[in-house]
Design a protein around this motif. Structure first.
Motif, short mmCIF file in Angstrom:
data_model
loop_
_atom_site.label_atom_id
_atom_site.label_comp_id
_atom_site.label_asym_id
_atom_site.label_seq_id
_atom_site.Cartn_x
_atom_site.Cartn_y
_atom_site.Cartn_z
N VAL B 165 0.85 -1.19 0.00
CA VAL B 165 0.00 0.00 0.00
C VAL B 165 0.88 1.24 0.00
N TYR B 166 1.94 1.18 0.79
CA TYR B 166 2.87 2.29 0.90
C TYR B 166 3.51 2.61 -0.45
N ALA B 167 3.83 1.57 -1.21
CA ALA B 167 4.45 1.78 -2.52
C ALA B 167 3.55 2.63 -3.41
N TRP B 168 2.24 2.43 -3.32
CA TRP B 168 1.32 3.22 -4.15
C TRP B 168 1.27 4.66 -3.70
N ILE B 169 1.45 4.89 -2.39
CA ILE B 169 1.40 6.28 -1.92
C ILE B 169 2.51 7.09 -2.59
N GLY B 170 3.70 6.48 -2.69
CA GLY B 170 4.80 7.16 -3.36
C GLY B 170 4.50 7.48 -4.82
N LEU B 171 3.70 6.63 -5.46
CA LEU B 171 3.36 6.87 -6.86
C LEU B 171 2.27 7.92 -7.00
N LEU B 172 1.27 7.87 -6.11
CA LEU B 172 0.05 8.64 -6.33
C LEU B 172 0.04 10.02 -5.69
N GLN B 173 0.88 10.23 -4.68
CA GLN B 173 0.70 11.45 -3.91
C GLN B 173 0.96 12.71 -4.73
N HIS B 174 0.61 13.86 -4.09
CA HIS B 174 0.64 15.16 -4.76
C HIS B 174 1.94 15.39 -5.53
N ASN B 175 3.09 15.20 -4.85
CA ASN B 175 4.37 15.34 -5.56
C ASN B 175 4.98 13.96 -5.82
N GLY B 176 4.10 13.02 -6.13
CA GLY B 176 4.54 11.66 -6.33
C GLY B 176 5.08 11.40 -7.72
N VAL B 177 5.48 10.15 -7.96
CA VAL B 177 6.16 9.80 -9.20
C VAL B 177 5.28 10.07 -10.42
N ILE B 178 4.02 9.67 -10.35
CA ILE B 178 3.15 9.81 -11.53
C ILE B 178 2.96 11.28 -11.88
N ASN B 179 2.66 12.10 -10.87
CA ASN B 179 2.49 13.52 -11.13
C ASN B 179 3.76 14.16 -11.66
N ASN B 180 4.90 13.80 -11.10
CA ASN B 180 6.19 14.35 -11.58
C ASN B 180 6.40 14.02 -13.05
N ILE B 181 6.15 12.76 -13.41
CA ILE B 181 6.38 12.35 -14.79
C ILE B 181 5.44 13.09 -15.73
N LEU B 182 4.14 13.16 -15.36
CA LEU B 182 3.16 13.81 -16.24
C LEU B 182 3.47 15.29 -16.40
N ILE B 183 3.92 15.94 -15.32
CA ILE B 183 4.22 17.37 -15.42
C ILE B 183 5.47 17.59 -16.27
N ASN B 184 6.49 16.75 -16.06
CA ASN B 184 7.72 16.88 -16.86
C ASN B 184 7.47 16.63 -18.33
N LEU B 185 6.53 15.76 -18.65
CA LEU B 185 6.21 15.49 -20.05
C LEU B 185 5.32 16.58 -20.63
N GLY B 186 4.85 17.48 -19.77
CA GLY B 186 4.00 18.55 -20.24
C GLY B 186 2.56 18.13 -20.50
N ILE B 187 2.16 16.99 -19.99
CA ILE B 187 0.78 16.54 -20.22
C ILE B 187 -0.18 17.29 -19.30
N ILE B 188 0.24 17.55 -18.09
CA ILE B 188 -0.61 18.31 -17.18
C ILE B 188 0.19 19.46 -16.59
N ASP B 189 -0.52 20.52 -16.15
CA ASP B 189 0.16 21.64 -15.49
C ASP B 189 0.05 21.50 -13.98
N GLN B 190 -1.12 21.11 -13.54
CA GLN B 190 -1.37 20.97 -12.11
C GLN B 190 -1.30 19.49 -11.73
N PRO B 191 -0.73 19.19 -10.56
CA PRO B 191 -0.72 17.79 -10.13
C PRO B 191 -2.15 17.25 -9.99
N LEU B 192 -2.35 16.03 -10.43
CA LEU B 192 -3.66 15.39 -10.26
C LEU B 192 -3.82 14.99 -8.79
N VAL B 193 -5.05 15.12 -8.30
CA VAL B 193 -5.32 14.66 -6.93
C VAL B 193 -5.74 13.20 -6.99
N MET B 194 -4.84 12.33 -6.59
CA MET B 194 -5.15 10.90 -6.64
C MET B 194 -5.21 10.27 -5.26
#
Lengths: 278, 330
Positions: B165-194
């Protein structure tokens, strides 16, 4: 069948990726130098060093290891008795009750089991004066109760796979039931006992919910410490700890699988040799 | 206990007579000690685990039932006694159904039960959809490669639920891996709330319980008679049609077993909603936990547990036993 399996393969491999992506991310992030867990700033094993100096985590790990070891060993004894009785005794008083109760802890929501056990311990303490307070004893009793279910299920299915012919022959030749059990049944179900013990150890070591109910002040198991750390936010130390645990479990599973495959091949060779001999 | 005697055991000559005159070391005497009467030995083998489970598994539920009928009290333990001795020999029984009435009145509890059912049902469905192809894929692998794939399914199951469960928190949180990747790729401007959403809870439950679905499914699919599929193909059936008419119905026992293994624990799940869910993610396991640990209302927590048992756990377990029986006889 092989031709149409491309779409199946893609779906299945997506499923495996889903299982492993979070784990792999966590392993990578455990080597991240930054305290801001998810922002990569460079490779560093420093969190492993910090982990080894964290007395709270080390102390909790020792408690958890001790409880898991004792619980798994007791659970193997009780679970083997239960599994043996259920698959080898045609009928006995309470067979229906034992059948139902032995597998029930596997599906019972943990919050219910935990609450029920704690209320029992409190009632017992006020009526009998035992167990005094809550700690190691109550943790072990609770863990044994849900771990023996795993052992019983594994032992029962192993015994169901073997017919009782050898045991019956030994009984016919005058061996006492106890000797038959020690000399014949136990060696035959040894693999089931090993996997039952390992399973119990892991389940006991991981348990958070039931332990939180039945443990007392000063007895925090490792999952309880991790839970309180995670509630405060992600921490690089927990990443390192998780990686170490995954590596240990991974090595164990690989060895176990490799050994099972080796035994399987050996048996096949023997069967072929026997067939050729005929 | 005498009914348990095996016919084979009757062939055993009475060993008591033979072993008594024997002398020698303690060890040999121990080895040849008088055996317990057969009925007693067997009674102990079945009686010890039975006794343990009666005391530490069945009896606790009696205690829960009893305390759910008590009232909250500022004391330790924090509930009133059901039996009151008023000095002399007169005892009065005080049953308090107030906690159960409160369960019905306060919509919090009803919506928590409903929320748990919804999360468990939807997650079970997704586990089935994701797990079925995996199980079928493993079952169609050559026999020598299956243990490896199975080990890959089992490995996460052997690692701590909490850490997964903890592993997912690192991926999903506000400044988590998924948000970082999506922002760096320019797909989103604001972090998604997951994190702290219902989505995170569903994801966590599906992820955690997926192996419980794959293993029983694989067990059924592995035993499936391949010749049936070949026959279907020979008779001109398209592969997907053969799957729908042959494989799918025949794998029903595995689907039922897997669904039970996912559904029941998911209903009472506490860790995932507590760590990944938001404040408005209502699940009954979390409500029970809060009643107990935060409100210290032991009778209320007990009443919540009793209702969860009666409404969810017992029916599903009876259903499962019924399924097992029909599977054995069928």
């Amino acid at each position: 069948m092989r031709r149409r399996s491309t779409s199946l393969k893609v779906l299945a491999l997506t499923g495996f990726a889903f299982l492993y992506l979070p784990i792999l991310t966590m392993v990578v992030l455990s080597f991240n130098e930054s305290r801001l867990v998810t922002v990569w700033s460079g490779f560093s094993p420093k969190w492993y060093g910090e982990l080894l100096h964290d007395d709270q985590i080390l102390g909790a790990a020792m408690i958890s290891l001790k409880i898991a070891f004792i619980s798994a060993s007791l659970a193997v004894v009780l679970g083997t008795l239960a599994g043996f009785a259920l698959s080898r005794f045609p009928k006995f008083r309470g067979k229906v009750a034992l059948t139902g109760m032995v597998s029930a802890p596997l599906v019972m929501p943990e919050v219910i089991t935990g609450l029920a056990l704690l209320l029992l311990f409190v009632a017992m303490e006020s009526l009998l004066g035992w167990p005094k307070g809550r700690g190691v004893v109550t943790l072990i009793i609770s863990h044994v109760t849900f771990c023996m279910a795993y052992v019983a299920v594994v032992v029962q299915s192993r015994l169901a796979d073997m017919d009782g012919v050898i045991e019956e022959a030994a009984l016919d030749l005058g061996a006492r039931p106890w000797r038959v059990f020690v000399d014949i049944t136990l060696p035959m179900i040894a693999p089931a006992l090993v996997s039952g013990w390992l399973l119990s150890f892991t389940v006991s070591f991981d348990d958070l919910v039931i332990s939180a109910f039945v443990s007392g002040p000063g007895y925090s198991t490792l999952p309880m410490v991790i839970f309180s750390k995670v509630r405060l936010g992600v921490s690089p130390e927990v990443n390192a700890l998780a990686t170490m645990m995954i590596v240990v479990v991974g090595i164990g599973v690989v060895l176990f699988t490799w050994n099972a495959a080796r035994l399987h091949r050996m048996r096949q060779r023997e069967e072929r040799a026997a067939a050729a001999g005929l | 206990m005498s009914g348990g005697d095996q016919t084979a055991a009757q062939a055993v000559p009475d060993p008591g007579v033979a072993s008594r005159p024997r002398t020698g070391s303690v060890l040999t005497r121990l080895k040849h000690r008088l055996p317990l009467p057969r009925g007693l030995g067997q009674g102990m083998v079945s009686g010890i685990p039975l006794g343990w489970l009666l005391v530490f598994f069945l009896l606790p539920f009696g205690v829960v039932l009893k305390i759910s009928l008590a009232d909250t009290a500022i004391a330790m333990p924090p509930y009133t006694a059901l039996l009151d001795w008023d000095g002399e020999a007169v005892a009065t029984l005080q049953l308090n159904f107030g906690k159960y009435l409160f369960l019905l009145e306060d919509t919090l509890y009803l919506s928590a039960y409903a929320g748990s059912l919804k999360v468990a049902a939807v997650s079970t469905l997704f586990c089935l959809l994701i797990g079925y192809p995996m199980a079928l894929f493993i079952a169609r692998q050559p026999a020598e490669r299956r243990p490896l794939w199975l080990a890959l399914v089992i490995l996460p199951f052997w690692t701590s639920l909490l850490l997964r469960v903890y592993a997912w928190i690192g991926l999903l949180q506000h400044n988590g891996v998924i948000n970082n990747i999506l922002i760096n790729l320019g797909i989103i401007d604001q972090p998604l709330v997951m994190m702290q959403t219902d989505f995170a809870v569903y994801l966590g439950v599906v992820y955690t319980y997926l192996p419980f679905m794959v293993l029983p499914l694989y067990a059924t699919l592995e035993k499936l008679d391949e010749t049936l599929l070949e026959a279907a193909a020979d008779l001109g059936s398209a592969p997907w049609k053969a799957f729908l008419t042959v494989t799918l119905p025949l794998s029903r026992p595995g689907m039922v077993a897997g669904s039970m293994l996912v559904f029941i624990p998911a209903v009472g799940e506490f860790v995932i909603p507590a760590l990944m869910g938001g404040p408005d993610t209502l699940m009954i396991g979390r409500v029970l936990w809060d009643e107990f640990f935060n409100n210290r209302d032991w009778p209320m927590a007990s009443a919540v547990a009793v209702v969860m048992m009666v409404v969810l756990v017992i029916p599903v377990m009876l259903l499962r036993n019924g399924q097992n029986k029909t599977a054995e006889h069928g």
